[in-house]
Design a protein around this motif. Structure first.
Motif, PDB file in Angstrom:
ATOM      1  N   UNK A   1       0.834  -1.207   0.000  1.00 55.76           N
ATOM      2  CA  UNK A   1       0.000   0.000   0.000  1.00 55.76           C
ATOM      3  C   UNK A   1       0.862   1.248   0.000  1.00 55.76           C
ATOM      4  N   UNK A   2       1.947   1.239   0.779  1.00 52.41           N
ATOM      5  CA  UNK A   2       2.861   2.375   0.778  1.00 52.41           C
ATOM      6  C   UNK A   2       3.564   2.535  -0.548  1.00 52.41           C
ATOM      7  N   UNK A   3       3.974   1.411  -1.139  1.00 52.32           N
ATOM      8  CA  UNK A   3       4.678   1.450  -2.419  1.00 52.32           C
ATOM      9  C   UNK A   3       3.779   2.010  -3.515  1.00 52.32           C
ATOM     10  N   UNK A   4       2.538   1.545  -3.570  1.00 51.89           N
ATOM     11  CA  UNK A   4       1.611   2.031  -4.588  1.00 51.89           C
ATOM     12  C   UNK A   4       1.253   3.497  -4.362  1.00 51.89           C
ATOM     13  N   UNK A   5       1.165   3.899  -3.094  1.00 48.23           N
ATOM     14  CA  UNK A   5       0.915   5.310  -2.797  1.00 48.23           C
ATOM     15  C   UNK A   5       2.060   6.167  -3.317  1.00 48.23           C
ATOM     16  N   UNK A   6       3.289   5.655  -3.242  1.00 45.51           N
ATOM     17  CA  UNK A   6       4.443   6.368  -3.768  1.00 45.51           C
ATOM     18  C   UNK A   6       4.356   6.509  -5.286  1.00 45.51           C
ATOM     19  N   UNK A   7       3.862   5.478  -5.972  1.00 46.43           N
ATOM     20  CA  UNK A   7       3.715   5.553  -7.423  1.00 46.43           C
ATOM     21  C   UNK A   7       2.678   6.595  -7.824  1.00 46.43           C
ATOM     22  N   UNK A   8       1.668   6.790  -6.984  1.00 48.50           N
ATOM     23  CA  UNK A   8       0.598   7.743  -7.290  1.00 48.50           C
ATOM     24  C   UNK A   8       0.929   9.169  -6.857  1.00 48.50           C
TER      25      UNK A   8
ATOM     26  N   UNK B   1      -2.205  14.373   0.898  1.00 45.44           N
ATOM     27  CA  UNK B   1      -1.145  13.849   1.763  1.00 45.44           C
ATOM     28  C   UNK B   1      -0.897  12.366   1.490  1.00 45.44           C
ATOM     29  N   UNK B   2       0.297  11.937   1.764  1.00 42.41           N
ATOM     30  CA  UNK B   2       0.670  10.549   1.488  1.00 42.41           C
ATOM     31  C   UNK B   2      -0.241   9.578   2.233  1.00 42.41           C
ATOM     32  N   UNK B   3      -0.542   9.869   3.484  1.00 44.85           N
ATOM     33  CA  UNK B   3      -1.343   8.933   4.269  1.00 44.85           C
ATOM     34  C   UNK B   3      -2.749   8.778   3.687  1.00 44.85           C
ATOM     35  N   UNK B   4      -3.300   9.864   3.152  1.00 46.11           N
ATOM     36  CA  UNK B   4      -4.617   9.793   2.517  1.00 46.11           C
ATOM     37  C   UNK B   4      -4.548   8.903   1.266  1.00 46.11           C
ATOM     38  N   UNK B   5      -3.461   9.028   0.506  1.00 48.38           N
ATOM     39  CA  UNK B   5      -3.283   8.187  -0.684  1.00 48.38           C
ATOM     40  C   UNK B   5      -3.184   6.722  -0.274  1.00 48.38           C
ATOM     41  N   UNK B   6      -2.403   6.450   0.761  1.00 50.11           N
ATOM     42  CA  UNK B   6      -2.212   5.055   1.206  1.00 50.11           C
ATOM     43  C   UNK B   6      -3.533   4.443   1.673  1.00 50.11           C
ATOM     44  N   UNK B   7      -4.316   5.209   2.397  1.00 46.03           N
ATOM     45  CA  UNK B   7      -5.618   4.700   2.837  1.00 46.03           C
ATOM     46  C   UNK B   7      -6.523   4.375   1.652  1.00 46.03           C
ATOM     47  N   UNK B   8      -6.446   5.213   0.613  1.00 44.80           N
ATOM     48  CA  UNK B   8      -7.268   4.947  -0.569  1.00 44.80           C
ATOM     49  C   UNK B   8      -6.796   3.695  -1.292  1.00 44.80           C
ATOM     50  N   UNK B   9      -5.488   3.509  -1.382  1.00 42.54           N
ATOM     51  CA  UNK B   9      -4.939   2.310  -2.018  1.00 42.54           C
ATOM     52  C   UNK B   9      -5.392   1.060  -1.270  1.00 42.54           C
ATOM     53  N   UNK B  10      -5.449   1.162   0.047  1.00 42.76           N
ATOM     54  CA  UNK B  10      -5.835   0.008   0.867  1.00 42.76           C
ATOM     55  C   UNK B  10      -7.223  -0.515   0.497  1.00 42.76           C
TER      56      UNK B  10
END
Length: 564
Positions: free
Chosen positions: A344-351, A358-367
């Motif tokens: 989830x963190x890795x994919x958030x980094x790609x996005x 914010x990164x944490x919002x992206x990671x939560x969405x990926x999850x």
């Protein structure tokens, strides 16, 4: 060492700094030294013997043989390491600050130095070129050019209007009679200065101290269209990579500069930049990601928000929830939950660079994404790799022990992004997260002019966004806030934080670095506290001690010259 054609020692001495020792430097071989050193891996003799035997005939270099060897190694054999054996110096002048970061974002193998806003005033107006800003070629002879130049002229005029009143306010804040500088035997106050020469040294130190402080404050109001100079030293592999990236950059100015760099470096290290080209793979991936992301996560592509500085951690609460109720937790199950969190963190980094969140919002969405959606991100970001040289962008570098999600003004990013032992990504430069207004301007009675300047920049940004969207970031001010991601290991973070918190640094990036260190201490106290040269003291007059040390060095040099 003698032979046909006379004394070969005399011949060889032209190209190496000594003929006997095992440590020596190479000279007078630009464009050829790479070929000579490339023979190291396959020659039984040392460099001097190889140079003499294979590349020097009587009194002349065998340039044709050297060039053929380089071409064969670099092109036919594909040995990229040989590209690091030759280097060159390159200058970019009168380019925009926006373009400087396209250059400096390529951090491996090159050493840039950039014109500093700390020492240069921007209130001058050239009789022919006007104020010191770059106007994009795409605006020439369009209605947008008049709008662009009008707003830029007014912004730079305001910079000039603020300069003298701010300098006078600083003089009142720190009168020369109260200033203290350690000038060695001359003393530390103006009253200590015993003669005219000493007083001139003190006055120069005082003027430079105030000037650099005024420059530090007013740099917030410089738009990214401001012209700058960049000097650059790099090896052949670096320049080949840099030129390719610049040619492929969405910014037209950077693409043009990449082509010009290729033309000029071809004159000095032609075989090392020969493979530089527009990267179709990179350009295609960029287009595909910009189509995918608004469709996949439209809610993350809207206006950004200021979330300060955050040190990212795995979501342990989510992991605990995933493991709850399963009875004793097996190593296999723990590994699965941890792997999903990492993904989830890795994919958030790609996005990250394609959204405004914010990164944490992206990671939560990926999850919450399905397996198919995650695979779609992978497939699009990595694209169609045809050769090993088709390499995805820096999102795949995710996984440092320290990863910071930062919202800072662009000027802080400008200074901290140059540290090469780390990974940086940044989101679109849009002035909707606010502007860092220097408090000194309100105290100096310049708040209205300052706010007018910000309004002019944002008005121009909106106009460009509507009519020339690819040029809109030229209107972004150094004081406008942006979101960026910074990943580092302990060694790199130690170097950056200890350097960027020294008293002579800019107050804003010092505060940012101090906050980053506080967050690192909260996460890994035993490691972060050993970054023991991080300075947490507040400093207002950043350059006072540095200017005083500079005067002492100048006095010492003057004494040496007099003695000689």
């Amino acid at each position: 060492m003698s032979g046909k054609g006379g004394d070969v020692r005399e011949l060889l001495a032209q190209y190496v700094t000594n003929l006997e020792d095992d440590v020596f430097a190479i000279q007078n071989l630009q464009g050829v030294v790479g070929a000579v050193m490339a023979r190291y891996s396959r020659a039984e003799t040392g460099l001097r013997e190889t140079l003499l035997r294979e590349f020097v005939k009587e009194d002349k270099l065998k340039l044709a043989k050297a060039y053929k060897l380089i071409e064969r190694v670099l092109i036919a054999y594909g040995d990229d390491s040989v590209g690091e054996l030759e280097g060159a110096h390159l200058s970019f002048e009168n380019i925009s600050m926006l373009a400087t970061k396209v250059i400096e974002h390529r951090r491996i193998g090159g050493s840039p130095i950039e014109q500093s806003t700390r020492y240069v005033r921007y209130d001058f107006k050239d009789p022919e070129r006007g104020y010191h800003y770059y106007c994009p070629e795409s605006l020439k002879d369009t209605p947008g050019e008049a709008v662009f130049r009008d707003r830029m002229d007014r912004m730079f005029a305001n910079y000039g209007r603020m300069w003298q009143p701010l300098n006078q306010w600083l003089e009142r804040h720190k009168p020369v009679e109260e200033a203290v500088y350690d000038l060695g035997d001359m003393g530390s106050t103006y009253a200590d200065m015993a003669d005219d020469k000493a007083r001139k040294v003190f006055e120069r130190t005082y003027r430079n101290d105030l000037k650099t402080k005024a420059c530090d404050i007013l740099r917030s109001f410089l738009p990214l269209a401001t012209r700058a100079n960049v000097g650059l030293f790099g090896n052949g592999r670096f320049f080949q990579h840099l030129i390719s990236k610049m040619m492929t950059a969405p910014l037209a100015e950077a693409s043009h500069l990449g082509r010009r760099a290729f033309e000029e470096l071809t004159k000095v290290i032609p075989h090392y930049v020969k493979r530089a080209r527009l990267l179709d793979y990179t350009a295609a991936n960029e287009r595909q990601m910009r189509r995918l992301v608004p469709r996949l996560v439209p809610e993350l592509c809207r206006s950004g928000r200021d979330s300060g500085i955050q040190l990212l951690r795995p979501d342990f609460e989510n992991m605990a929830g995933a493991l709850a109720g399963d009875g004793p937790v097996s190593a296999q199950r723990l590994s699965e939950v941890w792997a999903d969190e990492e993904e989830c963190g890795f994919l958030a980094s790609l996005l990250f660079t394609y959204v405004r969140a914010p990164f944490e919002v992206i990671r939560q969405r990926v999850r919450r994404m399905s397996r198919e959606q995650r695979l779609e991100i992978y497939d699009t970001y990595y694209g169609e790799r045809v050769t090993r040289r088709d390499r995805p962008e820096r999102g795949i570098e995710f996984g440092y022990p320290y990863t910071f999600d930062l919202v800072t003004e662009w000027a802080v990013y400008k200074d901290l992004m140059r540290h090469r032992m780390g990974s940086i990504q940044f989101q679109a430069l849009v002035p909707d997260m606010g502007f860092h207004m220097p408090g000194e301007l309100e105290e100096a009675g310049l708040g209205d002019i300052a706010r007018e300047t910000v309004a002019l920049a944002e008005e121009l940004f909106a106009y460009l966004d509507a009519h020339h969207p690819t040029e809109r970031e030229y209107a972004f001010l150094q004081g406008h806030k942006m979101r960026w991601l910074l990943g580092m290991n302990d060694r790199a973070l130690m170097h950056m934080l200890e350097l960027r918190t020294t008293p002579q640094g800019h107050p804003n990036y010092r505060r940012t670095s101090q906050k980053m260190h506080d967050l690192a201490v909260s996460l890994y106290p035993d490691r972060a506290r050993r970054m023991n040269f991080v300075n947490h003291d507040p400093v207002f007059w950043s350059r006072s001690d540095s200017e005083a040390r500079q005067r002492l060095k100048e006095q010492a040099l003057e004494g040496d010259e007099t003695a000689s």
